[in-house]
Each structure stands twice: as structure tokens, then as C-alpha cells.
Design an enzyme around this catalytic site. Structure first.
Site, mmCIF file in Angstrom:
data_model
loop_
_atom_site.group_PDB
_atom_site.id
_atom_site.type_symbol
_atom_site.label_atom_id
_atom_site.label_comp_id
_atom_site.label_asym_id
_atom_site.label_seq_id
_atom_site.Cartn_x
_atom_site.Cartn_y
_atom_site.Cartn_z
ATOM 1 N N GLU A 119 2.866 0.571 3.357
ATOM 2 C CA GLU A 119 2.359 -0.436 4.294
ATOM 3 C C GLU A 119 2.427 -1.791 3.585
ATOM 4 O OE1 GLU A 119 -1.271 0.663 7.082
ATOM 5 O OE2 GLU A 119 -1.517 1.600 5.125
ATOM 6 N N HIS A 144 0.831 -1.205 0.000
ATOM 7 C CA HIS A 144 0.000 0.000 0.000
ATOM 8 C C HIS A 144 0.869 1.259 0.000
ATOM 9 C CE1 HIS A 144 -3.030 2.741 2.194
ATOM 10 N NE2 HIS A 144 -3.264 2.767 0.903
ATOM 11 N N ASN A 202 -5.234 4.277 6.760
ATOM 12 C CA ASN A 202 -6.603 4.679 6.401
ATOM 13 C C ASN A 202 -7.627 4.363 7.483
ATOM 14 O OD1 ASN A 202 -6.063 5.939 3.975
ATOM 15 N ND2 ASN A 202 -5.864 3.970 2.942
HETATM 16 P P1 NAD Z 1 -7.686 6.333 -10.109
HETATM 17 O O1 NAD Z 1 -9.159 6.467 -10.262
HETATM 18 O O2 NAD Z 1 -6.810 7.529 -10.254
HETATM 19 O O3 NAD Z 1 -7.119 5.227 -11.134
HETATM 20 C C1 NAD Z 1 -7.677 3.952 -11.296
HETATM 21 C C2 NAD Z 1 -7.302 3.462 -12.690
HETATM 22 O O4 NAD Z 1 -7.730 2.089 -12.802
HETATM 23 C C3 NAD Z 1 -7.995 4.241 -13.830
HETATM 24 O O5 NAD Z 1 -7.031 4.717 -14.746
HETATM 25 C C4 NAD Z 1 -8.918 3.194 -14.448
HETATM 26 O O6 NAD Z 1 -9.070 3.357 -15.849
HETATM 27 C C5 NAD Z 1 -8.175 1.907 -14.122
HETATM 28 N N1 NAD Z 1 -9.014 0.721 -14.188
HETATM 29 C C6 NAD Z 1 -10.299 0.571 -13.802
HETATM 30 N N2 NAD Z 1 -10.715 -0.683 -14.058
HETATM 31 C C7 NAD Z 1 -9.668 -1.335 -14.622
HETATM 32 C C8 NAD Z 1 -9.479 -2.662 -15.114
HETATM 33 N N3 NAD Z 1 -10.458 -3.560 -15.075
HETATM 34 N N4 NAD Z 1 -8.269 -2.980 -15.623
HETATM 35 C C9 NAD Z 1 -7.272 -2.065 -15.688
HETATM 36 N N5 NAD Z 1 -7.390 -0.798 -15.239
HETATM 37 C C10 NAD Z 1 -8.582 -0.439 -14.710
HETATM 38 O O7 NAD Z 1 -7.473 5.642 -8.673
HETATM 39 P P2 NAD Z 1 -6.167 5.695 -7.736
HETATM 40 O O8 NAD Z 1 -6.311 6.821 -6.783
HETATM 41 O O9 NAD Z 1 -4.944 5.566 -8.565
HETATM 42 O O10 NAD Z 1 -6.395 4.359 -6.873
HETATM 43 C C11 NAD Z 1 -6.007 3.103 -7.361
HETATM 44 C C12 NAD Z 1 -5.868 2.137 -6.188
HETATM 45 O O11 NAD Z 1 -4.887 2.652 -5.279
HETATM 46 C C13 NAD Z 1 -7.144 1.934 -5.385
HETATM 47 O O12 NAD Z 1 -7.184 0.612 -4.928
HETATM 48 C C14 NAD Z 1 -6.959 2.903 -4.243
HETATM 49 O O13 NAD Z 1 -7.678 2.538 -3.088
HETATM 50 C C15 NAD Z 1 -5.469 2.768 -4.000
HETATM 51 N N6 NAD Z 1 -4.842 3.902 -3.294
HETATM 52 C C16 NAD Z 1 -5.243 5.182 -3.552
HETATM 53 C C17 NAD Z 1 -4.633 6.229 -2.872
HETATM 54 C C18 NAD Z 1 -5.050 7.654 -3.124
HETATM 55 O O14 NAD Z 1 -4.697 8.537 -2.332
HETATM 56 N N7 NAD Z 1 -5.747 7.933 -4.186
HETATM 57 C C19 NAD Z 1 -3.610 5.975 -1.948
HETATM 58 C C20 NAD Z 1 -3.201 4.645 -1.744
HETATM 59 C C21 NAD Z 1 -3.824 3.614 -2.422
#
Ligand code: NAD
Length: 313
Positions: free
Chosen positions: A174, A162, A212
Site C-alpha cells: 500500500e 506499507h 488493516n
Molecule cells: P517487530 O517487533 O518484529 O520489529 C520491530 C523492530 O524495531 C525490533 O527489532 C526493535 O528492536 C526495533 N526497534 C524498536 N525501537 C527502535 C529504534 N528506536 N530504532 C531502531 N530500531 C528499533 O515488529 P514488525 O512486525 O517488524 O513491525 C514493524 C513495523 O512494521 C510496525 O510499524 C508495524 O506496524 C509494521 N507492519 C507490521 C506488519 C506485521 O504483520 N507484523 C505488517 C505490515 C507492517
């Protein structure tokens, strides 16, 4: 399951024998080219790994490459990296919409949208293309690593990794073992995080892990304070910045994380811990229903079309 039970189950033999060789990671696959996927690709390529970045949307891949180039330019301007490092790192990143691009991957990190059904579809589609030794990590903010791992053909090679947002700036990763995660996988992924210049903290596999579990209920409470009229967006963010010495206010931070991601994490906490104190604020639900997801859509608790961003309430 409590921490001791998890630890004793691990000792009871879930996973490979102690002393088994730690797999090397040279080829990295990343699923999801959003804000997290592009950040992970950025730091991995700078650390010398070959990276294949996949998304369902070709435009997300184009945007990710442009974002990484811009962010690396900034590092060059600040003399944090040399121009040659930037060029070599960008050249080490391939983009694709085809899972066949992961055939040589030693580790694939899933960083797709925070929805369990999406992640399950990703793993189902991905697995036939992987070599047997390939490890799998999820960057999920909250979903059970054990459950995600169990949906794959290799729960012993499955782990939570994470990263924090923005990945190039934030020092923490993490690491979350699922119940079946073996020691070589843990060592390999923990070692990779360190190679990327990060400090690791081990969290047990409880909803939303450590950061989180603490951070997102605070954000949800800030949205309740707004919903109930305790203060305006500006008053709430100013209070927490100047009154609690937080570098960002909670609503500004919510926009930065993504309101859809914040809502998903609250839902996982609410359902996973069956405690009403984790109920998502109805105002947060309404913003997500409106498609006002924060910075990434240009509008959340602030309107980013304005400079400086203007509060929307
Ligand atoms: P985001 O919305 O910016 O990006 C998600 C991406 O996944 C998009 O580009 C989308 O097109 C793609 N996607 C969706 N379905 C898909 C599929 N079936 N195959 C391939 N790609 C696909 O989201 P994010 O903020 O980058 O978050 C991504 C992950 O990271 C989540 O699990 C989130 O919980 C985790 N995360 C987010 C943060 C944050 O602060 N935003 C921090 C740590 C972890």
C-alpha cells in the site's frame, strides 16, 4: 479530510511541479530489523539494491541476517533463485546500530515498533545523518503519514510504504501519500515497490489505511468471540478457514502479525475515528500485557513450543 479534499490540496501545489525528475533509488536504509525490516531487506537485496539495516538491538540484527539466510536457502531449494543470487544478495546487506551508516541512502524505510513515540525518536535521530535528497518512508500499519511526515524536516519527501507480512511472499504494497508528499517521491517509491515485484494500491491517509482498516477489526472481533466464550481458539480458526475460505484463522493470523501490533492498530482506529466499534478487546490487551505477543515471543493464542502449536485457551 475526505479523499477529494486531499486530492485537490495535492493539485493546489503541495509538492514539486509535475514532470520533475523521479529520484533514483540504489542505496536503501531500513530502520528496525524485526519481521518486517528483515523481509524488506530480503526482497530489496535480491532486487539488486545495497541495503543498510539498522536496529537498536545488535541481537535483532544477528537474528535478521540468520532469518534472511534461512529464507533465501528455502528459495534456492525451491529453485526460485540461484545460489549465486542468494550469496550476492546477502553480501549486499550491511547491518549497523549507528545511524551514520545511512549517509549515502537514497531512501530510508522505517520499520520500527508500531508506536508513534518510537517512530518520532527514530526520525529525530536519523535526520542529521541523511543527505538532503534522501526520501523517507514509514512501513507503519496505521499511524498518520501526514503527522509522521510533519515531525521531519522533509514532509514533501515523506511517504507511507506499507508492506505485508511475510514480505517475500506477499504481493501487495500500500502506498500512502501524506498531504505534503510530492509527486517525484510518490513515483520513486511506487516504482521501487514494482521493482521489488509487488503490486501497489494507493490508500488515502486515514487510520490503518485499507488492509488493516478491514482486517484488524475482524481479528479483534475474533478475540471478542473467544473472550465471550462464543467458541474456542480451534473452533474460531476452523470456522473462518473452512466457513469463509480464509487461508489462516483470525487468531492464528493475529499471532503471526504480533498481538502488540494488532493492539496498536486497534488503538489508532479507536482514537483516530472516535468510534466505539473499534474498542480493543480486553483479552487482546491482557495478552499484550502478559508479553504473549504471538509467534515472535513463542506464545499468543497458540503455544509455539508445541508441535503442532497448541491453543492456549
Ligand atoms: P517487530 O517487533 O518484529 O520489529 C520491530 C523492530 O524495531 C525490533 O527489532 C526493535 O528492536 C526495533 N526497534 C524498536 N525501537 C527502535 C529504534 N528506536 N530504532 C531502531 N530500531 C528499533 O515488529 P514488525 O512486525 O517488524 O513491525 C514493524 C513495523 O512494521 C510496525 O510499524 C508495524 O506496524 C509494521 N507492519 C507490521 C506488519 C506485521 O504483520 N507484523 C505488517 C505490515 C507492517
Amino acid at each position: 479530510m475526505n479523499v477529494e479534499v486531499a486530492a485537490s490540496l495535492r493539485e493546489a501545489g503541495a509538492g514539486a511541479p509535475m514532470g520533475a525528475a523521479v529520484p533514483k533509488i540504489a542505496e536503501l536504509g531500513i530502520v528496525g530489523a524485526g519481521q518486517m525490516g528483515n523481509g524488506i531487506a530480503h526482497v530489496a537485496a535480491l532486487a539488486g539494491l545495497s541495503v543498510t539495516l539498522l536496529d537498536v538491538k545488535a541481537e535483532a540484527l544477528e537474528k535478521a541476517m540468520a532469518t534472511m539466510a534461512r529464507n533465501m536457502d528455502r528459495q534456492v531449494n525451491r529453485k526460485l533463485i540461484a545460489a549465486e543470487d542468494r550469496d550476492a544478495a546477502l553480501a549486499r546487506i550491511a547491518t549497523t546500530t549507528d545511524y551514520a551508516g545511512f549517509a549515502e541512502a537514497d531512501l530510508v524505510i522505517e520499520a520500527a515498533t508500531e508506536k508513534e513515540e518510537v517512530k518520532r525518536v527514530v526520525f529525530r535521530t536519523l535526520i542529521p545523518h541523511l543527505k538532503p535528497a534522501c526520501m523517507l518512508a514509514s512501513n507503519t500499519s496505521s499511524i498518520s503519514i501526514t503527522r509522521l511526515g510533519a515531525s521531519t524536516d522533509r514532509p514533501e519527501k515523506f511517504i507511507g510504504m506499507h508492506f505485508m507480512n511475510p514480505v517475500p511472499m506477499m504481493k501487495l504494497v500500500e502506498i500512502i501519500r501524506g498531504i505534503a508528499t510530492d509527486e517525484p517521491t510518490f513515483q520513486a517509491v511506487d516504482g521501487l515497490a514494482r521493482r521489488l515485484g509487488k503490486t501497489t494500491a494507493v490508500a488515502e491517509d486515514f487510520p490503518a489505511f485499507i488492509v488493516n482498516r478491514i482486517l484488524v477489526p475482524m481479528i479483534n472481533e475474533a478475540v471478542y468471540a473467544l473472550y465471550e466464550g462464543v467458541g474456542s481458539v480451534t473452533a474460531i480458526d476452523t470456522s473462518m478457514k473452512l466457513g469463509a475460505n480464509h487461508p489462516m484463522g483470525p487468531l492464528e493470523l493475529a499471532d503471526f502479525i504480533g498481538l502488540d501490533t494488532c493492539l496498536s492498530i486497534m488503538q489508532v482506529l479507536y482514537e483516530g475515528l472516535s468510534d466505539s466499534k473499534y474498542r480493543p478487546c480486553p483479552l487482546l490487551v491482557k495478552y499484550v500485557e502478559a508479553g504473549w505477543l504471538g509467534r515472535k515471543t513463542g506464545r499468543g493464542f497458540y503455544d509455539y513450543a508445541q508441535t503442532p502449536p497448541r491453543p492456549t485457551r
